[in-house]
Design an enzyme around this catalytic site. Structure first.
Site, PDB file in Angstrom:
ATOM      1  CG  ASP A 170      -1.618   1.144   1.111  1.00 42.79           C
ATOM      2  OD1 ASP A 170      -2.506   1.521   0.260  1.00 42.79           O
ATOM      3  OD2 ASP A 170      -1.986   1.739   2.226  1.00 42.79           O
ATOM      4  CG  ASP A 227      -1.914   2.169   6.592  1.00 42.44           C
ATOM      5  OD1 ASP A 227      -2.631   1.739   5.616  1.00 42.44           O
ATOM      6  OD2 ASP A 227      -1.276   3.161   7.110  1.00 42.44           O
ATOM      7  CG  ASP A 277      -4.078  -1.941   2.749  1.00 41.90           C
ATOM      8  OD1 ASP A 277      -4.353  -1.887   1.556  1.00 41.90           O
ATOM      9  OD2 ASP A 277      -3.696  -1.029   3.598  1.00 41.90           O
TER      10      ASP A 277
END
Length: 886
Positions: free
Chosen positions: A339, A621, A625
């Site tokens: 990410d 985080d 995700d």
């Protein structure tokens, strides 16, 4: 009713469908009926697994099953001997069962409950919410919200359900946890969004689990509980099964091989004995005894303990492992899908450029200066005055409060020595027009040097049209250059007025301005990430950025970090949605950046790489995700900025939120796998030596040179301590310069299997030689007891010498016999254990061993040192071949 695309419909269609008015809200009776129909506004709960259930899972490993069988056979043998009036060996089955119990308990202790992700999602729900019901404002538990409820929301409120906005005033919502968008999103009740809009583009919707950061609004709840976007993510997490790690698959395969080997040994010994005229019952028990000896009883426990030791070492390096086998999986990672927001970047908007006085000035946030220059100081002062965001220092760390764009200006001003408190005191705000997404401007009136000063901040193209002075042409060029670097650009203008107006009107205040300059901000990359990605490249690991952010911003950051380069491309969520799974599978290696993607898109990307036979790590985080974290071979969640949902779905948590920690963890994982291979090589070569010794003696002389209890002692004491020491060896240099091992690569690849076989054969031949010298050569007393004693001694001591050899391909004389404190301790303890059962009368009697004289000890010592000589010759040949190849 709750399945329609409400963002694509006008407000009137929403109120009609839910039979509700904005002013009055739902009647109380209708709310009760809907609560009964749709259920509480909660996520479905999965009953937590008990300790027993988790423990039983630990016992499903093939090696453990073989140990169970071995314990059962050993127990049956003991019963058989007891029934014949012979001495029964009960120690062996008891020790094997103890090993199984220790292994299972260690595994359970290291694992977290599988339901943690769903539990964390549930806790994210807002506990209470303001609603209109029956024409009255009420505060109710979020669990009681039903489809059709009119919710009243303002800055700071958590959003309890998916809602369609009906009214809005300068409303912004933080959606980073759901979409990955680093900035709060402007929301407008009047927007009509096309049905094809992605989640991040639905500007007239608010989503459960997010929060309101600015403004206020009224909205109708259109989905609750598991029907929300958050609920869909929870469903994906619950349905995603944990796959076996490469190590688990390899150990299971090894267990099958050992099981087949044990059966073959049973068959060969049994038929050989029967053909030589021995009793069937006796040969059956003898062959089964040898099969039990073929199993390295300590291997599952040693692998578990080595992994647990690796876990402790990784904790000291800021990585918490939630599942033991994940330690090894890290070492075989070939692709890291990361990410962007909060992982590769700092998740904090930072002011990095200023255009003032005709020049572009770069600001280094890591090197704040107290004397930034008059023009820079002036624009920072005006920008901070025309902002509601503030920055506070708590425990030595900055705490940003408010809109991230505004807090970036306040932080830059603070770094330049201009505090918000001082500004508010010296230049008080006496009037304002809040930011409006239609105007795209915010305006304040401040008393500066005794004069009413209007400060306007907002979108450059809008503010330029309001200015009558200032270098607009140069500012436009500078602004375009900043935008090309993916910076968010704001323009700042000012003017002085003679008197404070009775009413602040945009048409009056936001006209006739002087352009002061521009400020550019970005969520910057973490300083250490570029070096970490470079190390990944050298280690043969591909880094892929997956984000909910805009493709321009994502691509700019990816280029800075070295993720997006020649031959790689960026793909948007819309383009990805138009691709079939087959098209994605075929082209996945082309793409290094995915922007504006949904949670389900992330899973598609992870699985496309897995179909390429790659081992995929996913870092992140946010809530968005979590499904991909669980679908990946190893999920890595951020410990500081990470949501509980992400942590609950992950295999590893990075306590410092540092991408560089992933690289350190990969290095540790590779080292641990190397050490496990050394331990497996050592144990199997030792067991092979035992098999060759007993097998050959049974074929040649129809007698075993070793008793079962002697073999068990060697397997559990003499073998286990050195094997543990091998698992704790330091990581060899250059381990991150290797290419990742292939997913299907065997534990015995690279010649390890051949080497283990050769070493086992040597140990077996040496033990047989000791038996022959002691029992059949004529040199000594030629008694079976002496032969068995010498065989036992050589077998045990040569394995300890062999353990020293296995440590490295470097010569032991160069590496140093004492260079590994763990191995030194293991060899000393094991040697003392061997000497104890040989020299202490009570123990030697129990193990059926006899005392040896100096000559016999000399022969034992010479034979036991032979593996060292053979290993040094092999290592010298290896070094010579390596030099010639270079």
């Amino acid at each position: 009713m709750t399945g329609r695309n409400w963002y694509a419909e006008p407000a009137s269609a929403v109120t009609k469908a839910f039979e509700v008015g904005i002013a009055a809200g739902l009647p109380e009776t209708a709310a009760v009926e809907r609560l009964e129909k749709y259920g509480p506004n909660k996520l479905d709960e999965k009953p937590p697994r008990t300790f027993l259930e988790r423990f039983i899972d630990q016992l499903k490993d093939m090696m453990i099953i073989i140990l169970f069988i071995a314990a059962g056979i050993s127990f049956a043998l003991s019963l058989y001997h007891a029934s014949k009036g012979q001495e029964a060996e009960w120690i062996e089955p008891v020790v094997i069962v103890l090993i199984i119990l220790v292994n299972g308990i260690l595994g359970v202790m290291q694992e977290s409950r599988a339901e943690a992700a769903l539990e964390a999602l549930k806790k994210m729900s807002a506990p209470q919410v303001k609603v209109r019901r029956g024409g009255t404002l009420k505060i109710i538990p979020s669990a009681d919200v039903v489809p059709g409820d009119v919710l009243l929301l303002e800055a700071g409120d958590m959003i309890p359900a998916d809602c369609r906005l009906m009214e809005s005033a300068s409303l912004k919502s933080s959606e980073s946890a759901l979409t990955g968008e680093s900035l709060p999103v402007d929301k407008n009740a009047q927007d009509i969004v096309p049905e094809s809009a992605l989640l991040a583009e639905r500007t007239n919707m608010l989503y459960a689990g997010n929060s309101v950061t600015y403004g206020r609004g009224a909205a109708i709840a259109v989905a609750t509980g598991m029907s929300t976007e958050m609920g869909k993510i929870a469903s994906m997490i619950a349905s995603e099964e944990d796959g076996d790690t490469p190590l688990q698959k390899k150990l299971a395969q090894l267990g099958k091989y050992l099981g087949v080997t044990a059966l073959l040994i049973c068959a060969v010994i049994f038929f050989a004995g029967v053909m030589n005229g021995l009793q069937i019952a006796e040969m059956f028990m003898t062959s089964v005894s040898l099969a039990v000896a073929a199993i390295p009883e300590g291997l599952p426990a040693i692998v578990t303990i080595v992994l647990a030791i690796g876990v402790r070492r990784m904790v000291m390096k800021n990585a918490i492992i939630r599942r033991l086998p994940a330690v090894e999986t890290l070492g075989s990672t070939t692709v890291i899908c990361s990410d962007k927001t909060g992982t590769l970047t700092q998740n904090r908007m930072t002011l990095v450029r200023i255009f003032a006085g005709g020049a572009v000035i770069s600001i280094d946030p890591d090197k704040p200066g107290k004397n930034p220059g008059e023009k820079t100081e002036y624009i920072l002062k005006l920008g901070a005055l025309c902002s509601d965001g503030t920055v506070e220092i708590e425990d030595g760390r900055e705490k940003h409060i408010g809109d991230p764009t505004e807090t970036s200006i306040a932080a830059a001003a603070m770094h330049a020595g201009i505090t918000k408190d001082r500004l508010s005191s010296e230049c008080p705000r006496v009037g304002e027009i809040p930011f409006d997404s239609d105007r795209k401007l915010m305006t304040t009136i401040n008393m500066i040097d005794g004069k009413y000063t209007v400060i306007v901040k907002g979108a450059p193209d809008v503010l330029y049209s309001k200015c009558i002075s200032g270098d607009i042409a140069a500012a436009s060029v500078a602004g375009d250059a900043m935008s090309a670097e993916a910076l968010r650009v704001l323009a700042i203008g000012r003017k002085e007025i003679a008197a404070l107006p009775e009413k602040c009107e945009p048409d009056d205040l936001e006209a006739g301005l002087e352009l002061v300059g521009l400020v550019g901000m970005i969520d910057p990359p973490r300083a250490e990430v570029r070096d970490s990605i470079g190390e990944c490249v050298r280690a043969g690991i591909k880094t892929v950025m997956i984000t909910g952010d805009h493709v321009v911003t994502a691509s700019a950051i990816a280029k800075q970090l070295g993720i997006l380069g020649h031959g790689s491309e960026a793909l948007t969520g819309r383009q990805l949605a138009a691709m079939t799974d087959e098209q994605l599978d075929e082209n996945v290696e082309r793409y290094s950046v995915y922007a504006r993607v949904s949670p389900s898109d992330k899973i598609r990307i992870v699985k496309a790489w897995q179909k390429k036979n790659q081992i995929v790590a996913m870092t992140g985080d946010g809530v968005n995700d979590a499904p991909a974290l669980k679908a990946a071979d190893i999920g890595c969640a951020m410990g500081i900025t990470g949501t509980d949902v992400a942590k609950g779905a992950s295999d590893m948590i990075l306590t410092d939120d540092n991408f560089a920690t992933i690289v350190s963890a990969v290095r540790e994982g590779r080292g641990i796998y190397d050490n496990i291979r050394k331990a497996v090589r050592f144990l199997l070569s030792c067991n092979l030596g035992e098999i060759i010794t007993v097998f050959t003696a049974m074929l040649l002389w129809r007698e075993s040179p070793l008793l079962p209890i002697q073999i068990l002692w060697i397997n559990l004491v003499t073998d286990s301590f050195p094997a543990l020491a091998l698992g704790m060896e330091t990581i060899e240099p250059g381990i991150m310069d290797r290419r990742p091992r292939k997913k299907e690569e065997s534990l015995f690849s690279g010649g390890v299997g051949v080497l283990a076989a050769a070493e086992g054969a040597l140990i077996g031949v040496l033990a047989l030689a000791a038996y022959c010298i002691g029992a059949r050569s004529g040199f000594f007393s030629d008694t079976p007891a002496l032969g068995k004693t010498m065989c036992f001694s050589v077998l045990a001591l040569s394995q300890l010498v062999h353990a020293m050899n296995v440590r490295s391909n470097i010569s032991l004389f160069k590496a140093g016999f004492l260079s590994s404190p763990y191995m030194v301790k293991a060899v000393v303890v094991s040697t003392l254990s061997v000497l104890a059962v040989m020299l202490v009368p009570v123990l030697s009697g129990a193990f059926k061993l006899t005392q040896m004289n100096a000559q016999e000890w000399g022969v034992v010592t010479a034979l036991s040192l032979m593996p060292l000589a053979a290993s040094e010759v092999r290592k010298a040949v290896f070094r010579s071949q390596k030099r010639r190849a270079a």
